[in-house]
Design an enzyme around this catalytic site. Structure first.
Site, PDB file in Angstrom:
ATOM      1  N   SER A   1       0.834  -1.212   0.000  1.00  0.00           N
ATOM      2  CA  SER A   1       0.000   0.000   0.000  1.00  0.00           C
ATOM      3  C   SER A   1       0.864   1.255   0.000  1.00  0.00           C
ATOM      4  O   SER A   1       2.037   1.229   0.405  1.00  0.00           O
ATOM      5  CB  SER A   1      -0.908   0.017   1.221  1.00  0.00           C
ATOM      6  OG  SER A   1      -1.707  -1.137   1.242  1.00  0.00           O
TER       7      SER A   1
HETATM    8  N1  SAH Z   1      -0.914  -4.418   3.430  1.00  0.00           N
HETATM    9  C1  SAH Z   1       0.004  -5.151   2.625  1.00  0.00           C
HETATM   10  C2  SAH Z   1      -0.524  -5.751   1.324  1.00  0.00           C
HETATM   11  C3  SAH Z   1      -1.668  -5.111   0.659  1.00  0.00           C
HETATM   12  S1  SAH Z   1      -2.167  -5.916  -0.843  1.00  0.00           S
HETATM   13  C4  SAH Z   1       1.195  -4.267   2.294  1.00  0.00           C
HETATM   14  O1  SAH Z   1       1.090  -3.060   2.382  1.00  0.00           O
HETATM   15  O2  SAH Z   1       2.225  -4.819   1.923  1.00  0.00           O
HETATM   16  C5  SAH Z   1      -3.381  -7.026  -0.208  1.00  0.00           C
HETATM   17  C6  SAH Z   1      -2.847  -8.389   0.140  1.00  0.00           C
HETATM   18  O3  SAH Z   1      -3.956  -9.184   0.540  1.00  0.00           O
HETATM   19  C7  SAH Z   1      -2.192  -9.114  -1.012  1.00  0.00           C
HETATM   20  O4  SAH Z   1      -0.903  -9.490  -0.659  1.00  0.00           O
HETATM   21  C8  SAH Z   1      -3.085 -10.330  -1.248  1.00  0.00           C
HETATM   22  O5  SAH Z   1      -2.350 -11.458  -1.648  1.00  0.00           O
HETATM   23  C9  SAH Z   1      -3.722 -10.507   0.115  1.00  0.00           C
HETATM   24  N2  SAH Z   1      -5.000 -11.222   0.107  1.00  0.00           N
HETATM   25  C10 SAH Z   1      -6.046 -11.085  -0.737  1.00  0.00           C
HETATM   26  N3  SAH Z   1      -7.042 -11.940  -0.411  1.00  0.00           N
HETATM   27  C11 SAH Z   1      -6.603 -12.633   0.675  1.00  0.00           C
HETATM   28  C12 SAH Z   1      -7.173 -13.656   1.480  1.00  0.00           C
HETATM   29  N4  SAH Z   1      -8.374 -14.168   1.236  1.00  0.00           N
HETATM   30  N5  SAH Z   1      -6.454 -14.126   2.507  1.00  0.00           N
HETATM   31  C13 SAH Z   1      -5.217 -13.647   2.775  1.00  0.00           C
HETATM   32  N6  SAH Z   1      -4.627 -12.692   2.042  1.00  0.00           N
HETATM   33  C14 SAH Z   1      -5.309 -12.178   1.013  1.00  0.00           C
END
Ligand code: SAH
Length: 307
Positions: A142
């Protein structure tokens, strides 16, 4: 090197000339009553001359050693600037967020300064730009202002000794921030459903200031479906969801402690960042903070097929 070698014999006598009686007796006082500029120039010349003499002496005694020492000092200087440069840029990013009102509390500023964003962004992308960056597998880290906003909204629920859950932990950046805030007596749990991202996030954290908390076990990162939460460390004082849910997963509401707070983007294409407070009597309040655009909270297969 050659030019330095040839210039030395020329420079030394030239300086000596400046140092000569003729020069020092040149009466500047005629033009400058205090005689100050002349004196200053003379002093400078003398220092430069002694520096040159020392250099000539060193070069004539141990030429090889001299160049090795210069190389070594240059290398140390380069390293120092390189490391300090990275830390300074992360600090500059935090200051930028403060100046633009995205970061209000000292507590959040301090943790964002301590966890260097560059360790969580892939090498080919600029880490200190206020924008999301790809981390692979159709996911992004993010933008810094979103990290700042979520940390600000949750800061009173991420106190030392508390439990925090980061759903969709991706790069691991926010989980590391949570871990620094809850400290060794608390628990910071990250869950992410792409195993490769979990492995990469563990490596990122190991290089960060939160490494000791990972080692101790108060910070942990797991491969799991975030929609089910992580019951082992529940109930949580704070839950952050880093991906947009079409609706709020019941398991996450159940794992929120009375008195706790959840921050979650809700919606499909256009989403609202919602703050959900569970009061001590178990009742729940919802508040929309702002419109946002996150990747979806979905199944692994849907994400890998680009939704
Ligand atoms: N907050 C984090 C990533 C944000 S992107 C950062 O700033 O690095 C959102 C993340 O949610 C992605 O890595 C995606 O793989 C994960 N995601 C999406 N659906 C998910 C689920 N059902 N369970 C676990 N993770 C999930």
């Amino acid at each position: 090197m050659c030019s330095l070698r040839f210039s030395l014999p020329l420079s030394v006598p030239r300086i000596s000339l400046l140092q000569s009686r003729r020069y020092s007796s040149c009466d500047f006082s005629r033009f400058f009553p205090s005689c100050y500029p002349g004196e200053k120039l003379q002093r400078g010349c003398r220092r430069f001359q002694s520096f040159l003499k020392m250099e000539v002496l060193l070069r004539s005694l141990r030429p090889r050693l001299f160049f090795r020492v210069i190389w070594f000092l240059g290398f140390i200087l380069f390293l120092q600037f390189w490391i300090a440069g990275s830390i300074d840029k992360n600090k500059a990013l935090v200051e930028h967020l403060q100046q633009h009102g995205k970061l209000r509390s000292d507590k959040v500023a301090e943790v964002m300064e301590t966890i260097d964003r560059a360790l969580f962004v892939q090498k080919e992308y600029p880490p200190y730009v206020d924008s999301p960056m790809p981390i692979g597998y159709n996911a992004t880290i993010s933008a810094p202002h979103m990290h700042a906003l979520c940390l600000e909204l949750l800061k009173d629920h991420i106190q030392p000794g508390m439990h925090a859950l980061d759903v969709g932990s991706g790069s691991g950046y926010l989980t590391a921030c949570f871990a620094m805030m809850v400290g060794p007596e608390g628990r910071a749990v990250g869950i992410e459903h792409i195993p490769e991202l979990v492995a990469a996030s563990i490596e990122n954290v190991k290089r960060s200031a939160a490494a000791h908390l990972l080692e101790k076990g108060s910070l942990s990162l797991h491969v799991a479906d975030g929609r089910d939460g992580w019951p082992e460390a529940a109930p949580y004082d704070a839950i952050h969801v880093g991906a947009a849910a079409p609706e709020i997963p019941k398991a996450l509401l159940d794992q929120l402690k009375p008195g706790g707070r959840m921050v979650i983007p809700v919606g499909h294409f256009f989403q609202d960042l919602q703050v959900i407070d569970k009061k001590l009597d178990g009742s729940i309040t919802f508040r929309n903070v702002t419109g946002v655009r996150y990747v979806p909270l979905t199944s692994r297969s849907a994400q890998l097929q680009n939704y």
